[in-house]
Enzyme design. Structure first.
Site, PDB file in Angstrom:
ATOM      1  N   ARG A   1       0.921  -1.230  -0.115  1.00 48.84           N
ATOM      2  CA  ARG A   1      -0.119  -0.029   0.014  1.00 48.84           C
ATOM      3  C   ARG A   1       0.993   1.359  -0.078  1.00 48.84           C
ATOM      4  O   ARG A   1       0.530   2.192  -0.777  1.00 48.84           O
ATOM      5  CB  ARG A   1      -0.879   0.012   1.150  1.00 48.84           C
ATOM      6  CG  ARG A   1      -1.990  -1.243   1.154  1.00 48.84           C
ATOM      7  CD  ARG A   1      -2.717  -1.165   2.378  1.00 48.84           C
ATOM      8  NE  ARG A   1      -3.526  -2.257   2.650  1.00 48.84           N
ATOM      9  CZ  ARG A   1      -3.560  -3.441   3.429  1.00 48.84           C
ATOM     10  NH1 ARG A   1      -2.191  -3.499   3.612  1.00 48.84           N
ATOM     11  NH2 ARG A   1      -4.523  -4.261   3.478  1.00 48.84           N
ATOM     12  N   ILE A   2       2.013   1.179   0.706  1.00 50.36           N
ATOM     13  CA  ILE A   2       2.726   2.310   0.982  1.00 50.36           C
ATOM     14  C   ILE A   2       3.517   2.690  -0.471  1.00 50.36           C
ATOM     15  O   ILE A   2       3.782   3.832  -1.037  1.00 50.36           O
ATOM     16  CB  ILE A   2       3.795   2.429   1.968  1.00 50.36           C
ATOM     17  CG1 ILE A   2       2.943   2.224   3.230  1.00 50.36           C
ATOM     18  CG2 ILE A   2       4.703   3.479   2.180  1.00 50.36           C
ATOM     19  CD1 ILE A   2       3.700   2.031   4.429  1.00 50.36           C
TER      20      ILE A   2
ATOM     21  N   ARG B   1      12.741  -0.686   6.632  1.00 51.40           N
ATOM     22  CA  ARG B   1      13.288  -1.300   7.964  1.00 51.40           C
ATOM     23  C   ARG B   1      14.705  -1.215   7.828  1.00 51.40           C
ATOM     24  O   ARG B   1      15.325  -1.616   6.708  1.00 51.40           O
ATOM     25  CB  ARG B   1      12.640  -2.723   8.269  1.00 51.40           C
ATOM     26  CG  ARG B   1      11.265  -2.806   9.024  1.00 51.40           C
ATOM     27  CD  ARG B   1      11.272  -2.235  10.382  1.00 51.40           C
ATOM     28  NE  ARG B   1       9.894  -2.246  10.983  1.00 51.40           N
ATOM     29  CZ  ARG B   1       9.070  -1.338  10.683  1.00 51.40           C
ATOM     30  NH1 ARG B   1       9.148  -0.234  10.162  1.00 51.40           N
ATOM     31  NH2 ARG B   1       7.901  -1.391  11.492  1.00 51.40           N
TER      32      ARG B   1
ATOM     33  N   GLU C   1      18.946   0.204  15.035  1.00 52.83           N
ATOM     34  CA  GLU C   1      18.384   1.598  15.514  1.00 52.83           C
ATOM     35  C   GLU C   1      18.021   1.410  16.996  1.00 52.83           C
ATOM     36  O   GLU C   1      17.659   0.482  17.194  1.00 52.83           O
ATOM     37  CB  GLU C   1      17.514   2.250  14.611  1.00 52.83           C
ATOM     38  CG  GLU C   1      16.149   1.360  14.655  1.00 52.83           C
ATOM     39  CD  GLU C   1      15.379   1.797  13.633  1.00 52.83           C
ATOM     40  OE1 GLU C   1      14.100   2.221  14.171  1.00 52.83           O
ATOM     41  OE2 GLU C   1      15.623   2.353  12.368  1.00 52.83           O
TER      42      GLU C   1
ATOM     43  N   HIS D   1      13.492   7.501  12.148  1.00 51.85           N
ATOM     44  CA  HIS D   1      12.374   6.628  12.134  1.00 51.85           C
ATOM     45  C   HIS D   1      11.016   7.439  12.353  1.00 51.85           C
ATOM     46  O   HIS D   1      10.267   7.094  13.433  1.00 51.85           O
ATOM     47  CB  HIS D   1      12.493   5.471  13.104  1.00 51.85           C
ATOM     48  CG  HIS D   1      11.734   4.249  12.416  1.00 51.85           C
ATOM     49  ND1 HIS D   1      12.101   3.047  12.849  1.00 51.85           N
ATOM     50  CD2 HIS D   1      10.740   3.978  11.999  1.00 51.85           C
ATOM     51  CE1 HIS D   1      11.314   2.090  12.399  1.00 51.85           C
ATOM     52  NE2 HIS D   1      10.259   3.092  11.662  1.00 51.85           N
ATOM     53  N   ILE D   2      10.762   8.427  11.590  1.00 53.83           N
ATOM     54  CA  ILE D   2       9.731   9.305  11.770  1.00 53.83           C
ATOM     55  C   ILE D   2       8.523   9.153  10.476  1.00 53.83           C
ATOM     56  O   ILE D   2       7.859  10.336  10.512  1.00 53.83           O
ATOM     57  CB  ILE D   2      10.160  10.764  11.902  1.00 53.83           C
ATOM     58  CG1 ILE D   2      10.743  11.497  10.832  1.00 53.83           C
ATOM     59  CG2 ILE D   2      10.801  10.907  13.267  1.00 53.83           C
ATOM     60  CD1 ILE D   2      11.196  12.688  10.883  1.00 53.83           C
TER      61      ILE D   2
END
Length: 334
Positions: free
Chosen positions: A157-158, A240, A269, A287-288
């Site tokens: 979807r992304i 990721r 991370e 990671h925002i």
């Protein structure tokens, strides 16, 4: 009847905590303490459910030490912090939080692409250091975005959202590689053409990674793949950490084998490979990609709704496994 007892493993929105308190006995970690695996096991004693945020590992050892645990709800679309086979075998329902973050994450992916292509971070650092004295024809000249070729690896979807932004908003030619090809209807909707991974790497001006982390996807982009990319190309990772070999990428950036990279996720991370901090041609964010107030709240609420459903004896809204019936019956009888 007693209320089920749950743990909220990290700080979340107070209104979602209040919602959960209507249904459960809640232990909320609003101090946002980062527990070790052993401390997490201690906190989970006697708990029926847990709301996790992606950084808490739920594996077979933890499940064995927490026999009352019945449901784990991740406040993230990814769930590589879950040992899904172990959860299934133990009869524990796992859920994630897809869909609610799709558009926001696609927005950020495209923002990171543009910042990388147009050298926003480099130029800001230059300005802040007081180095800007005059105009030059080549001052931070970057790569075109409009009309260029956008390559997407991972067309869920992304990925589809990023494809549409590129095709419709910037007139980009979109190519993609995915484990399985999209339907003809979805390809037409995204104006995207399916190609091999090698062809994508060799032809794309901007490569965006949006695939889930699995052992098979570890280091999908390493030294060999970076060598196939154009020297003028950019690489964007909003997937990721571990999808990219960060050490190999830092070396490729240093050697200018590719033009630039934009990274929102990292191996190990929140630790960032130190070599990535020494090269100028990389945009780094912590990671925002899903970090808008509305989206993060929706993610927390979906995780909460999943816990309410599962511990209330209903089907989860967004399951990631189908628990073993016999193990589930035994665990729920505890």
């Amino acid at each position: 009847m007693r209320k089920p007892s749950i743990l909220i493993a990290r700080a979340i929105h107070p209104e979602v905590v209040a919602f959960l308190q209507q249904h459960f006995e809640v232990q909320a970690n609003q101090d946002d303490t980062v527990w070790s695996p052993q401390e997490l096991v201690q906190q989970l004693q006697g708990k029926d459910g847990v709301l996790t945020t992606g950084s808490q590992s739920i594996d077979g050892a933890l499940l064995a030490a927490c026999p009352q645990l019945k449901a784990v709800a991740n406040m993230a679309v990814g769930y590589n912090n879950f040992d899904v086979p172990a959860l299934t075998a133990a009869g524990v329902q796992a859920t994630n939080a897809p869909d609610v973050l799709t558009e926001t994450t696609a927005d950020f992916g495209f923002a990171l692409l543009m910042a990388t292509a147009r050298r926003v971070t480099e130029s800001e650092h230059y300005l802040r250091a007081g180095l800007w004295k005059e105009w030059r024809y080549d001052l931070f000249a970057g790569a075109e975005v409009h009309g260029s070729t956008l390559g997407i690896i991972g067309m869920g979807r992304i990925g589809q959202g990023i494809a549409k932004r590129g095709a419709y908003g910037f007139g980009m030619k979109v190519v993609y590689h995915n484990r399985s090809r999209l339907t003809a209807e979805l390809e037409a909707e995204c104006k995207a053409a399916y190609v091999s991974k090698q062809a994508l790497l060799q032809t794309a001006d901007h490569v965006v990674l949006v695939l889930p982390y699995t052992p098979e996807n570890h280091h999908t982009i390493g030294a060999a793949e970076l060598a196939q990319m154009k020297p003028t190309a950019t690489l964007i990772n909003i997937a990721r950490g571990g999808i990219v070999d960060d050490a190999a990428l830092a070396q490729a950036l240093k050697d200018q084998r590719i033009a630039a990279a934009g990274l929102d996720v990292f191996e190990g991370e929140p630790r960032v490979h130190p070599d990535l901090l020494t090269v100028p041609n990389v945009v780094l964010t912590p990671h925002i990609a899903s970090a808008t107030t509305a989206t993060r709240r929706a993610m927390a609420q979906l995780a909460a709704d999943n816990l309410v459903a599962v511990l209330g004896g209903q089907q989860p809204l967004t399951p990631v496994n189908t628990p073993n019936d016999a193990a589930k019956a035994q665990r729920w009888a505890v």
